[in-house]
Every structure is written in C-alpha cells, then in structure tokens.
Design a protein around this motif. Structure first.
Motif, PDB file in Angstrom:
ATOM      1  N   UNK A 138       0.841  -1.209   0.000  1.00 49.68           N
ATOM      2  CA  UNK A 138       0.000   0.000   0.000  1.00 49.68           C
ATOM      3  C   UNK A 138       0.871   1.252   0.000  1.00 49.68           C
ATOM      4  N   UNK A 139       1.923   1.221   0.793  1.00 48.42           N
ATOM      5  CA  UNK A 139       2.842   2.362   0.858  1.00 48.42           C
ATOM      6  C   UNK A 139       3.495   2.565  -0.509  1.00 48.42           C
ATOM      7  N   UNK A 140       3.951   1.485  -1.134  1.00 45.68           N
ATOM      8  CA  UNK A 140       4.602   1.558  -2.449  1.00 45.68           C
ATOM      9  C   UNK A 140       3.643   2.073  -3.516  1.00 45.68           C
ATOM     10  N   UNK A 141       2.391   1.701  -3.417  1.00 47.01           N
ATOM     11  CA  UNK A 141       1.403   2.110  -4.415  1.00 47.01           C
ATOM     12  C   UNK A 141       1.251   3.623  -4.466  1.00 47.01           C
ATOM     13  N   UNK A 180      13.940   4.851 -17.553  1.00 44.91           N
ATOM     14  CA  UNK A 180      13.482   3.840 -18.530  1.00 44.91           C
ATOM     15  C   UNK A 180      11.978   3.918 -18.794  1.00 44.91           C
ATOM     16  N   UNK A 181      11.211   4.236 -17.782  1.00 44.63           N
ATOM     17  CA  UNK A 181       9.755   4.362 -17.957  1.00 44.63           C
ATOM     18  C   UNK A 181       9.436   5.569 -18.826  1.00 44.63           C
ATOM     19  N   UNK A 182      10.186   6.654 -18.610  1.00 40.51           N
ATOM     20  CA  UNK A 182      10.017   7.860 -19.409  1.00 40.51           C
ATOM     21  C   UNK A 182      10.354   7.573 -20.872  1.00 40.51           C
ATOM     22  N   UNK A 217       3.347   7.779 -11.995  1.00 35.06           N
ATOM     23  CA  UNK A 217       2.620   7.751 -13.271  1.00 35.06           C
ATOM     24  C   UNK A 217       2.193   9.162 -13.673  1.00 35.06           C
ATOM     25  N   UNK A 218       1.726   9.941 -12.720  1.00 32.77           N
ATOM     26  CA  UNK A 218       1.322  11.331 -13.004  1.00 32.77           C
ATOM     27  C   UNK A 218       2.532  12.191 -13.358  1.00 32.77           C
TER      28      UNK A 218
END
Length: 167
Positions: A23-26, A124-126, A33-34
């Motif tokens: 939950x903390x990681x989420x 990498x996500x970017x 993501x934003x």
C-alpha cells in the motif's frame, strides 16, 4: 502457545507487513505515473518548439524536464551530492523505496535517497512513454539523462513521393 502456532503467527505478521508495504509503495507508483505523464507533456512541448524551428530532431534532458515538472521530488545539494529533500504530497522516501526496491527490502527510516537514484528509476519508464509517441528514432544517450528523438523531414517525404510518381 506451541512452537508451530508461534511460527504461524510470525508468517501472518510478515504477510500483514508486506501488504502494508505494498500500500505504501502504491502511493509512489500512482504519483510516479502522473509525474511521468507531466514530463512527457513537457517533452512534447520541447519537440514542438524544435519542429517550429524546422528541425527534425531533438535531444532533451530528462533531468532538466523534472525541474520543470510541478510536484516532482525536490533535491538538495549536500557535500557535492544531490539528495531528495522533499517528496510530493502523499508520498515519502519509504513509498519510493518499496516501489523501486521491492516490498521485501528493508527500509531504514531517515536513510537519505540519492536524487540520481530517483531519476535512474524513472528514466526507462520515461523513455518507453516517449517511444510510444511514434518517433523514427528514440534513444537514451548512455551516461546522461538525455533522450534523443527524430521525426521525418517533410522535404524528404515530398521528394520520395515525387520519385514514386515518376516511376
């Protein structure tokens, strides 16, 4: 309480701890993501400016874009090293840690987070999101925060079409 019952209690406690960490990681994953979406929008704006200058390529620093991204973790320079100074609302160093290192890792409260680690985890996500924009080429320049892209030159497309018509 029997030894086996005690072991069962330990397993239950660990499962609960892992669920709490997830939950903390989420909270970081949602914020990340934003932040990535905002960074991609800034990247697109930079590319539009380059296209308006009649260029067909751009090399843009992810690190520079993050400085312009509202609510991005803030950095502080300490002994010639950048650390994360503050986190966006709803996130913490702990949430970043579990999101990037995994919920089975051991978080040490108060441990400083290198700003470069945050960038490195997001880069990498970017790049993947930028690749999805349909550029001819999209590459991360190794050893830098820079992302290089290129798109078709309209003059080359016109020459190619004229050549096809003649054939």
């Amino acid at each position: 309480m029997s030894f086996a019952a005690n072991l069962t209690k330990i397993v239950a406690g660990k499962k609960s701890e892992i669920a709490d960490r997830e939950k903390i990681a989420q909270s970081w994953k949602d914020k990340e993501a934003k932040l990535l979406e905002e960074a991609v929008n800034l990247f697109k704006s930079r590319c539009v400016k380059e296209a308006e200058l009649q260029k067909t390529d751009a090399t843009i620093s992810f690190e520079v874009i993050t400085r312009e991204t509202p609510d991005f973790p803030k950095r502080i320079l300490t002994d010639s090293t950048y650390f994360v100074d503050s986190w966006p609302n709803g996130t913490t160093a702990e949430s970043w840690f579990y999101a990037t290192r995994g919920v089975n890792s051991s978080w040490s409260p108060g441990a400083p987070i290198l700003f470069a680690e945050v960038l490195q985890a997001m880069l990498p996500k970017f790049v993947e999101r930028v690749k999805d924009l349909g550029f001819q080429e999209c590459n991360h320049e190794a050893g830098t925060w820079k992302v290089a892209v290129c798109w078709p030159n309209p003059d080359e497309n016109s020459a190619e079409k004229k050549k096809r018509r003649r054939e």
